[in-house]
Design an enzyme around this catalytic site. Sequence first.
Site, PDB file in Angstrom:
ATOM      1  N   GLY A   1       0.797  -1.216   0.000  1.00  0.00           N
ATOM      2  CA  GLY A   1       0.000   0.000   0.000  1.00  0.00           C
ATOM      3  C   GLY A   1       0.828   1.264   0.000  1.00  0.00           C
ATOM      4  O   GLY A   1       0.348   2.321  -0.387  1.00  0.00           O
TER       5      GLY A   1
ATOM      6  N   ASP B   1       3.447   0.683  14.053  1.00  0.00           N
ATOM      7  CA  ASP B   1       2.769  -0.158  13.056  1.00  0.00           C
ATOM      8  C   ASP B   1       3.320  -1.583  13.099  1.00  0.00           C
ATOM      9  O   ASP B   1       3.610  -2.178  12.071  1.00  0.00           O
ATOM     10  CB  ASP B   1       2.937   0.444  11.660  1.00  0.00           C
ATOM     11  CG  ASP B   1       1.970  -0.159  10.633  1.00  0.00           C
ATOM     12  OD1 ASP B   1       0.921  -0.682  11.056  1.00  0.00           O
ATOM     13  OD2 ASP B   1       2.277  -0.117   9.435  1.00  0.00           O
TER      14      ASP B   1
END
Length: 514
Positions: free
Chosen positions: A19, A131
């Site tokens: 992404g 993350d």
Amino acid sequence: MKNLLGDRYKLGEMIGTGGMADVYIADDVRLSRKVAVKVLRSDLARDPSFVARFRKEAFAAAGLNHPGIVAVYDSGEEPAPYIVMELVSGHTLRELIHQGEHLPIDRVLEIAEGILAALEYSHERGIVHRDIKPANVMITDQGVVKVMDFGIARALDDIGATLTSTWNVVGTAQYLSPEQAMGESADYRSDIYSVGCLLYEVLLGRPPYTGDTPVSIAFQHVSGELIKPSTLNSELPEGLSILLTVALAKKPIDRYQSAADMLADVRNLREGRAITAKVARKPINRMKVLAAVVAFLVVIGGVTFGIQALRNTQTNVLVVVPNVVGLTQSDAQSQLSGFTVTFKKAHDPNIPVGRVTSQIPLATSKVHKATGVILTLSDGPGDSTVPLDLVGKSLVDARASLASAGLVISQTNAVPSDKPQGTVLGVSPNGGSIIPSGSGVVLQIASGDIVVPLLVGLNEIQARTILVQAGFLVQQIEATDPTQVNGVVLAQAPDAGTTQTIGSTVTITINQVP
């Protein structure tokens, strides 16, 4: 050396895409070593604020020198922002999970030890990952654990990437801490929670929370009841079940307070010792305790004294505001019994009609019992206007315009056209139409063949860029022509000007002069 990225790195095959970026294997011609080059996605590269923060964080990440962290060697911004990293041969933990591989408990603890050792090192240097997820944990062919993507995670956090606006960039909701889900700042304990989510999934075969949408999963992180690890696997050691439960505590104060603390307990488990962490007890209902005290005072000191004490406790004692976001109006009212609740309505495309979208004061705030609480109920998605300028845009740009307007593409119909493949030729409903937010529109796009561009005479990077952007796959071979510049394209197949279906392979011959 114009054919080299940053006058130093010779790009090879693409070895990954996601992404945020595409990853290429590359040769560092200056140091004669293989590296991995991550080139940022074009939409992120067009955001000056992101590029500036990414540059800053790439330098910070480059200062992390630890065997459990994928090293960042270099970065640059031409022709697009990129970072140069250690090339790791192996698999991500995400790939292992998707392959259905069952890992022994000791191996899972060994992986946890590697992740936490890396986080302990980065936290000591003031860098929170933000993350942690299986896709960001590499297992090398030698079995070494390496954590990656520190810089990108921090840059995304700094630009305010949110659950609803850029979730495709941030990653999956399954590893998000409750404080991140509520839009609060993440600290070291947020990484601890994400590690807990990761270990829970590897050990038990499912993430701690699941749902149909990232938003529904995020709600569960904030207020959902965790299924006890021992419920899913009765053979799981008690100490390991406690470790997971502590790491996944809703409140940061109830979790391990550092990666070092959790790492110590992982090592305790591996060596057969008892862990030190304790699961936080659920808070006692303070008002019930106070009522019992008041009743006692009434008996021994008189009714007047007891009533006054009750009034004092109701006005002076602080209580925690429960989280009611996502609940129905009646359920929220029930949860807030004793508070003065005011309701208002607002459009929200992500929350079902009649459910709470926000609350003031925020959940977990400590307030007096008499404090009023304002709840906003979803009034549905509201209306959006179909953009007027979709026709003529590429499919990628049209999708971005629709997303900005709160709409999605529900269907594409390919039709013959002399326009470039993927160009939007028509839209239904028409541009300017007002439809409910979140609705889908139908696009007509140009189909058929595309023309192979002229590549002979260009350098390797230019040729690759043109082919990829046009929608071709690239195959490269080498030849030697001492009369031509090193790195230039000597030949191509198919020839320039011919038409090929998008996605076809174009072979380029690169000059390699000894």
